[in-house]
Motif scaffolding. Structure first.
Motif, PDB file in Angstrom:
ATOM      1  N   ASP A   1       0.824  -1.199   0.000  1.00  0.00           N
ATOM      2  CA  ASP A   1       0.000   0.000   0.000  1.00  0.00           C
ATOM      3  C   ASP A   1       0.867   1.262   0.000  1.00  0.00           C
ATOM      4  O   ASP A   1       0.591   2.230  -0.707  1.00  0.00           O
ATOM      5  CB  ASP A   1      -0.889  -0.033   1.240  1.00  0.00           C
TER       6      ASP A   1
ATOM      7  N   HIS B   1     -12.990   4.372   2.956  1.00  0.00           N
ATOM      8  CA  HIS B   1     -13.387   3.931   1.618  1.00  0.00           C
ATOM      9  C   HIS B   1     -13.358   5.098   0.638  1.00  0.00           C
ATOM     10  O   HIS B   1     -12.863   4.976  -0.479  1.00  0.00           O
ATOM     11  CB  HIS B   1     -14.782   3.322   1.645  1.00  0.00           C
ATOM     12  N   ILE B   2     -13.915   6.227   1.107  1.00  0.00           N
ATOM     13  CA  ILE B   2     -13.945   7.387   0.218  1.00  0.00           C
ATOM     14  C   ILE B   2     -12.524   7.833  -0.119  1.00  0.00           C
ATOM     15  O   ILE B   2     -12.229   8.217  -1.250  1.00  0.00           O
ATOM     16  CB  ILE B   2     -14.749   8.524   0.875  1.00  0.00           C
TER      17      ILE B   2
ATOM     18  N   ILE C   1      -9.833   5.938  -0.418  1.00  0.00           N
ATOM     19  CA  ILE C   1      -9.294   5.053  -1.461  1.00  0.00           C
ATOM     20  C   ILE C   1      -9.920   5.389  -2.803  1.00  0.00           C
ATOM     21  O   ILE C   1      -9.240   5.496  -3.833  1.00  0.00           O
ATOM     22  CB  ILE C   1      -9.565   3.582  -1.092  1.00  0.00           C
ATOM     23  N   LEU C   2     -11.239   5.594  -2.773  1.00  0.00           N
ATOM     24  CA  LEU C   2     -11.971   5.890  -4.003  1.00  0.00           C
ATOM     25  C   LEU C   2     -11.453   7.184  -4.633  1.00  0.00           C
ATOM     26  O   LEU C   2     -11.203   7.245  -5.844  1.00  0.00           O
ATOM     27  CB  LEU C   2     -13.454   6.019  -3.650  1.00  0.00           C
TER      28      LEU C   2
ATOM     29  N   GLY D   1      -8.056   6.684  -6.245  1.00  0.00           N
ATOM     30  CA  GLY D   1      -8.178   6.003  -7.530  1.00  0.00           C
ATOM     31  C   GLY D   1      -8.702   6.930  -8.602  1.00  0.00           C
ATOM     32  O   GLY D   1      -8.163   7.004  -9.706  1.00  0.00           O
ATOM     33  N   ALA D   2      -9.762   7.675  -8.255  1.00  0.00           N
ATOM     34  CA  ALA D   2     -10.365   8.571  -9.240  1.00  0.00           C
ATOM     35  C   ALA D   2      -9.367   9.644  -9.660  1.00  0.00           C
ATOM     36  O   ALA D   2      -9.247   9.970 -10.847  1.00  0.00           O
ATOM     37  CB  ALA D   2     -11.617   9.204  -8.649  1.00  0.00           C
TER      38      ALA D   2
ATOM     39  N   ILE E   1      -6.105   9.456  -9.691  1.00  0.00           N
ATOM     40  CA  ILE E   1      -5.066   8.886 -10.542  1.00  0.00           C
ATOM     41  C   ILE E   1      -5.548   8.832 -11.986  1.00  0.00           C
ATOM     42  O   ILE E   1      -4.870   9.274 -12.921  1.00  0.00           O
ATOM     43  CB  ILE E   1      -4.692   7.465 -10.064  1.00  0.00           C
TER      44      ILE E   1
END
Lengths: 358, 304
Positions: free
Chosen positions: A263, A319-320, A322-323, A326-327, A329
């Protein structure tokens, strides 16, 4: 009006080749260093040093290391955290096992050890590239962490491989308070960042970029691939190793191998994608962004949820987080593949024409 | 010897599961040249979707259908909003975009369907087959055998689909040469959407099997990472390669986990469990040095 190079004539080769060819840049960097070294230690509080500034500098250094490998030499690595772990454990062992070794030598030794390991795992890079190499570096990630956990020698037989870093003593002075540690980390990072900047514009850096852009063509014009790639691995791992040593000695104090997880490697990779690949400045911008974003979300999300009266839990925050990572990136890769550093550059271009854009 | 066989067989059978994940990678890589790091996350999403729908009261078949719908929509959305925008970027950028996609899914899926580990019951029990246990004294799980059978059916179906249907032919044409396929009028974008749908289906099957075996939890994404060494060994472009690679990885990691720690313990002392965690990667690394294109992969030729 303020930021332009008109009238700054270069009358010698050295002047043309200097690190910061534009006078405003030179003044800017001196100002920046002055603020970092003189003003911040006076105004910042304990929390700022130990929770934001020190990790920022350390991760910026690690990102810089990865940027040399991925951004300049074009070799993707998913194992940077493992090389940080090598650095942390090497520095610990140098302090433990070499009588009276100065801590700075331990840090350099940590970097060199990491460089050695990096070369070892970089060897396959001659045969393979792209995501094949990513898998090879994944092997480094899992294997190194496993080794550090399972071989008790590395952690001096402590349970589950946890090490407690020794005191940081330089010339009889103990660096104990966060402020002193900040200054130490800042000095090391500043020197290494300038060295990287220097390296990037030298023949070494140009060779790396040639290999990145097209390795077959680079080979044709006489760049030897293996030494060039291995040097990139070595330098990159050196930076990561020093960052790891600082992470253990100046930030956390005690670390365990599992802390240097996949991670963390991804997080460092995200720093250079968002900050800007192939840019020294980008490593710093990206590190700041990735470190500050979770803090920002931690504060902003409960507030937003309260505003709309939605139920809310800590799990949702993570969670948000991580989300959003990702978004972001994907967003950056699509919209601005050169990251924040490129935005800064565009800003400078605009500033150059201001106030008379034509 | 019997113990060795037992370990080998259980390793081979668990390797089948890796193959299933690897299969999804191969499909997308062949058709679009994208190395989809998010395949593991897609497996997680699919398993969570099934469990989530069942929690809402849907029967298994409906949950599976719904999950399939979600996976297909998701694949199409990915193609439309991410990959299409990245056309002509270097493969490494696409790869990193799929890492971002993986994180996106790993954040989104538990938010929608809940994050606590749950069991998934698909009606196959994980218990030893009695005839073999009594006759040979070996423990072979019914579940593993069923999983292998499902995988075999899946691969056969896919092979037939690729070989004999119109869409399958188009898929193979695209995999062969994008430009040539475009020039004879194959709609590239449709094909990619279909491929992502098929990959989503494979992820669904893998996710249900994995989920039924180990519970639906975040660790699924890590297990799915093991599909990467499988691909290296099998070759990125070969469906049989994914199967054989999976079997090799499954068997070798189980054998290494059983036999290596004892050897290392007698050499160094201490406890050396957990070799499974890195062994596949190091094996793949060694493999790369000998045969970089994999067992069944196409040899890559660079042009200047």
């Amino acid at each position: 009006m303020l930021y332009r190079e008109a009238g700054q004539f270069k009358s010698s080769y050295a002047a043309d080749q200097q690190l910061f060819p534009i006078r405003q840049d030179r003044i800017g960097i001196i100002l920046l260093l002055a603020v970092a070294f003189l003003v911040i230690p006076l105004v910042a509080g304990e929390y700022w040093f130990s929770a934001i500034l020190i990790p920022f500098l350390i991760f910026a250094l690690a990102a810089l290391g990865l940027n040399i490998l991925t951004g300049y030499a074009g070799q993707l690595s998913l194992g940077s955290a493992a090389f940080m772990a090598v650095g942390a454990y090497a520095a610990y062992n140098f302090q433990l096992r070499v009588e009276g070794i100065p801590i700075l030598f331990s840090f350099i030794g940590a970097g060199l050890t990491a460089a050695g390991v990096g070369i070892l795992f970089g060897l396959p890079s001659l045969w393979i590239k792209g995501f094949y190499l990513a898998v090879a570096t994944l092997a480094a990630q899992f294997f190194i962490v496993w080794c550090l956990t399972k071989f008790p020698w590395f952690s001096n037989h402590s349970s589950s491989g946890v090490i407690s870093a020794q005191k940081v003593v330089i010339l009889g002075h103990v660096f104990a308070s966060p402020r002193e540690k900040y200054l130490l980390v800042l000095s090391i990072v500043a020197v290494l960042a300038l060295a990287a900047k220097n390296m990037a514009r030298s023949s070494t850096g140009r060779a790396w970029m040639a290999v990145r852009d097209m390795d077959v063509a680079a080979e044709v014009i006489g760049i030897r691939l293996l030494p060039t790639k291995l040097l990139a691995f070595a330098v990159s791992s050196f930076y990561c190793g020093v960052a790891g040593a600082l992470y253990a000695f100046c930030y956390l104090g005690s670390v365990e191998p599992d802390g240097f997880s996949l991670d963390m490697s991804f997080r460092i990779l995200f720093m250079i994608i968002i900050g800007g690949m192939g840019s020294i400045l980008g490593s710093f911008l990206g590190a700041a962004f990735i470190l500050l974003l979770p803090i920002f979300l931690d504060i902003a999300l409960p507030w937003l949820a309260g505003l709309f009266g939605l139920p809310f839990s800590n799990a949702t925050v993570s969670h948000i987080q991580i989300l959003v990572f990702g978004a972001l990136i994907m967003f950056f890769l699509i919209v601005e593949p050169h990251g924040l550093a490129r935005l800064w550059q565009i800003g400078k271009e605009k500033l150059r024409l201001w106030p008379f854009p034509h | 010897m019997r113990f060795f066989l037992e370990v080998l067989i259980s390793g081979l059978l668990s390797g089948v599961m890796y193959s299933l994940v690897a299969l999804g990678f191969v499909l997308i890589y062949k058709a679009s040249g994208v190395f989809n790091f998010a395949q593991g996350a897609m497996v997680y999403l699919a398993a969570l979707a099934v469990v989530g729908c069942m929690e809402k009261g849907a029967p298994l078949w409906l949950a599976v259908l719904l999950a399939f719908g979600i996976m297909t929509l998701f694949g199409i959305a990915t193609e439309k909003f991410v990959l299409r925008k990245l056309v002509n970027q270097p493969p490494i950028a696409l790869f990193m975009a799929t890492i971002g996609l993986a994180f996106f899914i790993e954040g989104l899926a538990p938010m929608v369907f809940g994050s606590d580990p749950r069991a998934l019951d698909i009606g196959i029990v994980d218990e030893p087959i009695e005839a073999i246990l009594n006759g040979w004294g070996m423990v072979i799980s019914k579940f593993d055998l069923a999983a292998a059978a499902i995988a075999a059916v899946l691969v056969t179906t896919l092979a037939l689909f690729f070989q004999y249907t119109r869409i399958g032919r188009a898929l193979r044409a695209v995999a062969d040469d994008h430009q040539a396929a475009l020039s004879i009028g194959i709609p590239l974008q449709h094909i990619w959407a279909i491929v992502w749908g098929v990959a989503g289906f494979v992820a669904l099957v893998a996710g249900m099997l994995w989920g039924a075996r180990n519970g639906v939890q975040f660790a699924l994404t890590f297990t799915a990472l093991k599909a990467l060494p499988v691909l290296i060994i099998g070759g990125f472009t070969s469906v049989p390669g994914a199967i054989v690679g999976g079997l090799i990885i499954g068997a070798s990691e189980k054998l290494a986990e059983i036999y290596l720690p004892a050897l290392m313990q007698s050499a160094f002392g201490g406890n050396f469990g957990g070799i499974e965690g890195w062994f596949p990667y190091v094996l793949a690394l060694g493999f790369l040095l000998v045969r970089p294109e994999g067992l069944f992969g196409e040899k890559h030729i660079d042009r200047v």
